[in-house]
Design an enzyme around this catalytic site. Structure first.
Site: not given
Length: 1206
Positions: A429, A558, A662, A743-745, A852, A858, A882
């Protein structure tokens, strides 16, 4: 204590408003209740009623133990005898009670009892510890309503469904409880769920408004209600049900459910009704055993055991055939040729010449018992002991201890220690694993203007890569002149001068210190930071002594947003159930004013929506929807006239992504009252729909109002690389380990992070696979889903096929390639007809980055690599997303970071930082692999040596079934005289020190290629054992044949011969261990020479016992062996002769064809460890043309310079 002292902890997996629990259910909303999956009925405050009793819900007693007193013996025995070796020894032990046995039954069964007993004792101790925990939990005291408004103390195990309980501050919830009221007027309470998900932040729960008046014990005297809800399930974050109370029906949500094992915090007390008990509770429903994982070495060891069984049956078969033929020819004129075998003392059928085939079969059974010592009975238990001790060394390694978080490494299972030394591919990850998951607000774009003068690590890496200067920038508040050569120095200074405010690394005089009021679009800037300060689920925590405010946030992003808003003049300082208050600068008066926003609805973020919205009412009475989310979902939701600076913002977002940041877009729109009323009715109706698709209905309603937005700008936060990540990746790459990042980026962010951590390098060919083609974009505008799917699949297949042909060209030119694929393309690439093609392409690349990626993707990628390559895979991650990947991989490594403990709780080994993976694999992994494999090979060697002497004596004795050794000599060989040195080898031996393991990383490939446990090496050890056994037998036989041995001139009998040969075997196998060990410790000296000494002590003690017990061993050492010089000379001569073949082979092999670890040993021996030229020559073998890491990058640059000069 003020009610808003702690934040309201909201689950991101659900979307709801603050109006929860106030609307009644309609009849058509509850169609699911009472149906499949929703059949539970709870009669509140009536646990003993007839209606409750007929439902037969389980009590609250919880048992996590594997065994009970009644089942321990049968169940644990079954577990032990599932091992084929143990079952075989059980069968031979039973046969030992028959006349066919060549030894006494006690001596045959005793070692088995010892080995099984040790294993069962280990199981019992582990289960006893679990039982103690169960007892502690089940005996927790809880206040239960006993009638007439009276609450009494009771053990939690006695609770029943429907009981009303009172839990006080810092108490654990004894079951899954429906919250009725609390010490707060609005019936809220704060809950810590660390035992469930590892998160230390508090979550806020709130009861239904209708039960908030139940504040006192006496209130429950006549309390009656009926709860209808979902059946027991494992989902911690959902709960669907309704409550019938005072002839009204009210919807129930997860907000009212208090889960077992979570703890009440910052609340004096709560009242609740028990809904799920015991093993029906959600935490127990989640308590499933992790997937069973066995190492490749263990599976191969089973194959070797089967091979030895084959050899055992073959030896018994050969012996029985020879015995049958000899027995058939034994009778000559009524006289037996082998009269000395005393057939009259044996079962008549055993030597019956007329029934020779039957005699041969019986001898076959005798042979199985006699040669059974070829199988190492203590191997399994010895390996278990070794692995437990190895795990303790991993846990106590001070170099894998993270002092900042006080977290050591923790091997949660010891089954996979040796697998750590065989990892071929790492699937990692990014966020929280390669990076810190500690976000810093560093840049933003407002009204088309970019703000923020900071520089990111990725930008520094890009500048170094391109050799281009940077503008004057601020790095953590330190001025840099933009010179690339000075970046490292500035970076080091900035590392020491960490930002004074965690989460905030922004510097721009145009907006700081209130200067934003002078900007052209000051009203947009004001709205931008108001949105950051209001659109969130953060809870402010006010220190009552200092007055300082800290924030508890659902995620680091946040917190960074709220802190940034505060530092730029918009301080969020108070939250109630319906309002948010800010201290902000009034542009007109120039004074700080307290502005309050009324929260009407919150539409929470989740991975599907990729956005969050709040609907607020300002002090002026305006209703505004504030929204922030990913650019991919926000741009399509902008109004046609709402993106005056859309192009500039889009460019800035792309620039921020290139810098590894990000990004989120911020937008808003005003809502009229009628529109909100209609939305709120639909929203509540969707929320109150008690059905499995409730979440879908809520999302559809939320979708209807999040449209026609007006763009404000974009935020950019930096998630910095963890310390030591590039160096760790470089070492792992030098070791030949392939590294994939999932990764989700966005693709641009992932690529630049890849450059920053040296997964990618300048000149490396990038193979990009995505579906962002003009044709597909056109189809998306038309909305034809089938056509989009077909075109996307064809595009991905075409790109993969073309990339494979490019890869073939790159291989001929030794050009390294990197594969980068996005989530949409990956979904098609993982389909059955395409996944093998995709895997072939990925394996041929030096590095792979999947962008993405969803959690499911994964896990599917991990499964594909594991099954497709048939090599060891390691997955490493830190978050709940994960978990699937960690459980799917051969080895799962959990990072105990900022995203809770879900990954750690699902992992095999937990570490605190990614950089510790280098030492875990290259040092502990290599050592454990070598130790375990060497130990197994040695076990087979010593047993083959011992078994060969038994077989040869049996052949010499005409396969008569006469054992060469005393019964107890046979039984104790594996258990006492040879096992401890093998265990010490498995725990302490080191072929190479830890420093050289990392200095010469290619050493790790010995495990990946399994060179130390190949069939050639295993068979060579067995051949070594056969040679040793042959030398021992024939040298002893020839030296003692027809020789007077006693003072009275009598020759050697088989008792003396057997004791002498056994002594030689003990010496040879222990001295073989001394020759093989690379790293002697005091413990190894003690166990090796102590095992030999123990043999002589045993001979003295055993020989002094009664002849009825010691039989052939009676006074054998004192009367026959000790006083005979030939015994000592023969022992010395045989030991030296038996070890010469191995010593000669190992000497020649190390001198002329050394293995990689032996080359390193030569360097150490010859004192060349500090010779840079010689070490570089050896180390260069680990840098391959297609590897990654900064070392390989430097080598590639040198090669380019040489080529340009030539």
């Amino acid at each position: 204590m003020v009610q808003n002292r702690r934040r309201r902890r909201l689950r991101f997996s659900k979307i709801y408003s603050f109006h929860c629990g106030k609307s009644s259910l309609q009849e058509d909303d509850i169609s699911q209740i009472g149906g499949p999956g929703f059949s539970r009925v709870v009669y509140c405050n009536e646990p003993n009623s007839f209606e409750s009793s007929i439902r037969d819900y389980p009590d609250n007693y919880v048992r996590t133990t594997k065994y009970t007193l009644a089942t321990f013996v049968p169940k644990s025995l079954f577990e032990q005898f599932r091992r084929v070796a143990n079952f075989f020894f059980l069968v031979t032990g039973i046969l030992a009670f028959t006349p066919l046995a060549p030894y006494s039954a006690v001596s045959a069964i005793a070692p088995l009892i010892f080995v099984i007993g040790v294993s069962m004792l280990k199981e019992a101790i582990e289960d006893w510890r679990r039982n103690q925990q169960d007892v502690e939990v089940n005996k927790r005291k809880v206040q239960k309503h006993c009638g007439d408004g009276e609450f009494k103390q009771s053990e939690s195990s006695y609770l029943k469904v429907g009981d009303v309980v009172k839990v006080e501050k810092d108490g654990f919830f004894p079951a899954d409880i429906l919250l009725l009221s609390s010490s707060y007027e609005d019936a809220v309470c704060y809950v810590e769920t660390m035992n469930l998900d590892g998160e230390t932040n508090l979550k806020l729960k709130q009861a239904l408004e209708v039960t908030t008046s139940l504040h006192e014990d006496s209130s429950f005297k006549d309390f009656k209600a009926t709860v209808r809800c979902e059946d027991p399930n494992a989902n911690l974050y959902t709960f669907v049900g309704s409550m019938d109370y005072e002839e009204q029906q009210y919807p129930l949500t997860p907000q009212q459910l208090l889960l077992r094992d979570s703890k009440l915090r910052n609340t004096d007390y709560i009242y609740g009704v028990v809904v799920f008990t015991g093993h029906d509770t959600k935490v127990m429903q989640n308590a499933t055993d992790p997937p069973s994982k066995r190492s490749r070495v263990e599976r191969k060891m089973d194959q070797i055991i089967y091979f030895l069984f084959f050899m055992l049956f073959l030896m018994s078969f050969v012996g029985s055939v020879v015995f049958g033929v000899t027995t058939n020819q034994d009778l000559n004129n009524g006289i037996m040729k082998r009269w000395y075998l005393r057939p009259d003392a044996n079962p008549p059928i055993y030597f019956d010449s007329e029934r020779a085939p039957l005699s041969a079969f019986l001898h076959f059974l005798t042979g199985l018992m006699l040669y059974s010592y070829l199988i190492p009975i203590s191997l399994y238990v010895s390996i278990e002991i070794v692995k437990v001790l190895q795990s303790r060394f991993i846990n106590q390694d001070i170099l894998m201890y993270y002092e900042e978080a006080d977290k050591p490494a923790h091997a949660r299972t010891s089954n996979l220690n040796e697998e750590l030394g065989q990892v071929d591919t790492i699937l990692s990850d990014k966020t929280g694993t390669l990076t810190c998951n500690s976000m810093e607000f560093i840049k933003c774009s407002i009204a088309g203007t970019a703000y923020g003068r900071g520089i990111t690590e990725v930008e520094r890496a890009m500048a170094k890569r391109k050799g281009s200067p940077l503008p004057n920038v601020m790095i953590n508040g330190l001025q840099s002149n933009g010179n690339v050569n000075d970046l490292d120095e500035t970076e080091e200074d900035s590392a020491e001068a960490n930002p004074a405010i965690k989460g905030f690394n922004f510097n721009d005089e145009r907006v700081m210190n209130g200067n934003w009021v002078n900007e052209p679009n000051s009203h947009v800037i004001q709205m931008f930071f108001q949105l950051l300060a209001v659109c969130h689920t953060v809870i402010p925590d006010v220190d009552e002594e200092t007055g300082k405010i800290s924030y508890e946030a659902e995620s680091p992003d946040e917190a960074a947003f709220v802190i940034a808003a505060r530092e730029l003049g918009f301080e969020f300082h108070k939250r109630t159930q319906t309002t948010v208050s800010l201290l902000e600068l009034d542009p007109v008066s120039g004074q700080k004013i307290d502005r309050e926003f009324k929260i009407l609805s919150i539409l929470e973020f989740n991975s599907t929506r990729k956005r969050m919205s709040v609907i607020v009412e300002t002090e002026e009475g305006k209703m505004i929807l504030l929204c922030k989310g990913a650019d991919s979902v926000m741009f399509p939701r902008l109004a046609k006239q709402g993106g005056d600076f859309e192009e500039q913002t889009r460019d800035h977002v792309n620039e921020y992504a290139d810098a590894g940041l990000r990004t989120l877009l911020l937008a808003y729109r005003e809502i009229d009252k009628e529109e909100y009323i209609e939305f709120n009715e639909n929203f509540n109706a969707a929320r109150n729909a008690v059905s499995a698709d409730q979440e879908t209905l809520v999302e559809q309603v939320a979708e209807s109002i999040e449209k026609d937005l007006i763009l404000l700008g974009a935020t950019a936060v930096e998630d910095k690389l963890q310390r030591g990540v590039p160096e760790c990746i470089d070492r792992l790459a030098q070791a030949g380990i392939k590294i994939w990042v999932l990764t989700g980026d966005k693709m641009e962010t992932a690529i630049n992070i890849g450059f920053a951590c040296s997964l990618l390098r300048q000149g490396m060919k990038q193979i990009l696979i995505n579906v962002e083609t003009p044709e597909i974009k056109t189809l998306e505008k038309l909305g034809d889903k089938d056509a989009i799917t077909k075109a996307s699949r064809e595009t991905v297949l075409k790109q993969i096929t073309a990339a494979k042909s490019q890869l073939g060209t790159s291989r001929t030119s030794s050009e390294a390639c990197a594969l980068i694929i996005d989530g949409k393309s990956l979904a098609y690439a993982l389909e059955d007809d395409m996944k093998n093609l995709f895997l072939e392409l990925a394996i041929g690349c030096a590095s792979v980055i999947c962008c993405r990626s969803s959690p499911k993707q994964k896990a599917l990628v991990t499964r594909l690599v594991k099954n497709g390559t048939n090599k060891t895979t390691l997955a490493i991650g830190d978050g709940a997303n994960d978990v699937g990947m960690l459980q799917e991989a051969d080895i799962g490594i959990g990072i105990s970071g900022a995203e809770g403990m879900q990954a750690v709780m699902s992992s095999d080994i937990a570490i605190a930082q990614f950089r510790f993976l280098e030492r875990l694999l290259l040092v502990h992994g290599h050592w454990c692999y070598r130790r375990i494999t060497s130990m197994i090979c040695y076990f087979f060697y010593k047993n083959v040596t011992f078994g060969v002497t038994v077989f040869l004596f049996e052949a010499y004795a005409s396969f008569s079934g006469q054992p060469a050794y005393n019964d107890w000599f046979l039984s104790l060989f594996n258990v006492f005289f040879t096992s401890l040195p093998a265990i010490a080898l498995g725990v302490f031996d080191q072929d190479v020190s830890a420093r050289f393991c990392t200095k010469f990383s290619l050493l790790y490939q010995e495990g990946v290629q399994n060179v130390l446990f190949s069939w050639l090496r295993i068979l060579s050890w067995m051949v070594n054992g056969m040679i040793s056994g042959i030398i021992i037998f024939f040298f002893c036989k020839e030296a003692m044949h027809n020789q007077a041995y006693r003072d009275d001139g009598r020759p050697v009998d088989f008792q003396i011969f057997g004791a002498t040969m056994y002594t030689c075997v003990v010496w040879v196998v222990n001295c073989q261990m001394a020759l093989f060990i690379c790293y002697f410790t005091l413990i190894q000296h003690i166990v090796i020479w102590g095992s030999i000494a123990l043999w002589y002590v045993f001979l003295l003690i055993y020989g002094a016992m009664s002849p009825d017990f010691s039989t052939t061993g009676y006074q054998i050492f004192v009367e026959s062996l000790a006083g005979a010089p030939k015994f000592w000379l023969l022992t010395f001569f045989v030991v030296v002769s038996a070890l010469v073949p191995y010593f000669t082979y190992s000497t020649l092999q190390m001198r002329f064809v050394p293995m990689y670890h032996q080359m390193i040993q030569w360097i150490r021996l010859e004192g060349q460890t500090e010779d840079p030229e010689y070490c570089h020559m050896v180390r260069q073998r680990s840098i391959r043309p297609q590897t990654v890491g900064y070392t390989a990058r430097a080598a590639a640059r040198k090669k380019e310079r040489r080529q340009s000069k030539s």
